[in-house]
Design a protein around this motif. Structure first.
Motif, mmCIF file in Angstrom:
data_model
loop_
_atom_site.group_PDB
_atom_site.id
_atom_site.type_symbol
_atom_site.label_atom_id
_atom_site.label_comp_id
_atom_site.label_asym_id
_atom_site.label_seq_id
_atom_site.Cartn_x
_atom_site.Cartn_y
_atom_site.Cartn_z
ATOM 1 N N VAL A 42 0.836 -1.197 0.000
ATOM 2 C CA VAL A 42 0.000 0.000 0.000
ATOM 3 C C VAL A 42 0.876 1.253 0.000
ATOM 4 O O VAL A 42 1.831 1.337 0.772
ATOM 5 C CB VAL A 42 -0.929 0.044 1.239
ATOM 6 N N GLN A 102 -2.307 -0.903 -3.886
ATOM 7 C CA GLN A 102 -3.292 0.106 -3.534
ATOM 8 C C GLN A 102 -2.600 1.449 -3.278
ATOM 9 O O GLN A 102 -1.498 1.478 -2.725
ATOM 10 C CB GLN A 102 -4.069 -0.303 -2.275
ATOM 11 N N ILE A 104 -3.672 5.036 -1.417
ATOM 12 C CA ILE A 104 -4.651 5.745 -0.604
ATOM 13 C C ILE A 104 -4.289 7.224 -0.562
ATOM 14 O O ILE A 104 -3.153 7.578 -0.240
ATOM 15 C CB ILE A 104 -4.684 5.198 0.835
ATOM 16 N N LEU A 189 -3.948 -2.416 -9.593
ATOM 17 C CA LEU A 189 -3.856 -1.282 -8.676
ATOM 18 C C LEU A 189 -5.245 -0.717 -8.404
ATOM 19 O O LEU A 189 -6.032 -0.527 -9.324
ATOM 20 C CB LEU A 189 -2.964 -0.194 -9.281
ATOM 21 N N ALA A 190 -5.528 -0.454 -7.121
ATOM 22 C CA ALA A 190 -6.790 0.168 -6.718
ATOM 23 C C ALA A 190 -6.499 1.507 -6.052
ATOM 24 O O ALA A 190 -5.538 1.635 -5.290
ATOM 25 C CB ALA A 190 -7.555 -0.737 -5.750
ATOM 26 N N HIS A 192 -7.924 4.714 -3.633
ATOM 27 C CA HIS A 192 -8.879 4.966 -2.553
ATOM 28 C C HIS A 192 -8.759 6.415 -2.096
ATOM 29 O O HIS A 192 -7.648 6.924 -1.920
ATOM 30 C CB HIS A 192 -8.623 4.058 -1.351
#
Length: 216
Positions: A42, A102, A104, A189-190, A192
């Motif tokens: 992350v 991820q 953020i 890949l995400a 947020h």
């Protein structure tokens, strides 16, 4: 001769306290981190505000998060112009080398950078309009967001809306990076968007389906 000075005794004392307790109790873990390298899954892009303690919010240990901090947790658009871009370089390294799964964007309440943007855009901080102001030129990234929320009458509501616009501006700008967009499209890949209320300790996430922030 470089004008550096020794650390204050209070910081040296705190270091020795950490070395004798936290480090000593987890020496094997630190040795592993040092010899095997980092493998964070992350990346967190947060504000450099001293009140935002990223690892504490998520109960994370050393080596879990790749953290980049700047004023108002902003991501600039993709601009390969040969200049020095610290935030863009951190994103490139996280996505292309570390292969994080991820990213953020973590915004927060009472953000000084956002308050500075509000003051600048409303004509109450001429010093930030100075072309030589690093803070002012950085907060220009959020000027379009201010235009979207300037009609909100209540100051606190307007600033909170602008704090959340900072998160969304960064999400949108992340997708201008070709390697980020490609990783998102592949499902590797995400992204947020989060907003933390410092006073209440609450955390909200951006829900794309409803286009609003929702409490976790």
């Amino acid at each position: 001769m470089r004008k550096t000075r020794p650390l204050p005794g209070s910081l040296i004392q705190r270091y020795h306290g950490w070395k004798a307790t936290t480090f000593a109790e987890n020496a094997a873990w630190y040795r592993r981190l040092g010899t095997e390298g980092q493998r964070p899954r992350v990346m967190v892009i947060s504000c450099c505000d001293s009140r935002v303690h990223v690892t504490s919010i998520f109960g994370a240990e050393q080596g879990e998060f790749f953290i980049h901090r700047n004023i108002a947790n902003l991501v600039p658009p993709y601009e390969p112009d040969g200049l020095r871009h610290g935030t863009s370089a951190a994103i490139e390294y996280a996505v292309t080398s570390l292969k994080v799964a991820q990213i953020i964007i973590l915004g927060h309440s009472q953000c000084g950078g956002v308050q500075g943007c509000e003051a600048m855009c409303s004509g109450h901080a001429p010093e930030l309009e100075d072309p030589a102001s690093f803070v002012g030129r950085w907060m220009d990234l959020l000027r379009p967001g201010w235009e979207e929320v300037r009609g909100i009458a209540d100051e606190r509501e307007r600033l909170e809306a602008l704090e959340k616009r900072a998160v969304l501006t960064s999400i949108d700008n992340l997708m201008t990076f070709p390697f980020v967009a490609a990783a998102v499209d592949r499902g590797d890949l995400a992204l947020h968007g989060l907003w933390n209320d410092i006073v209440e300790g609450t955390l909200e996430y951006y829900d794309a389906a409803t286009d609003r922030f929702i409490s976790i």
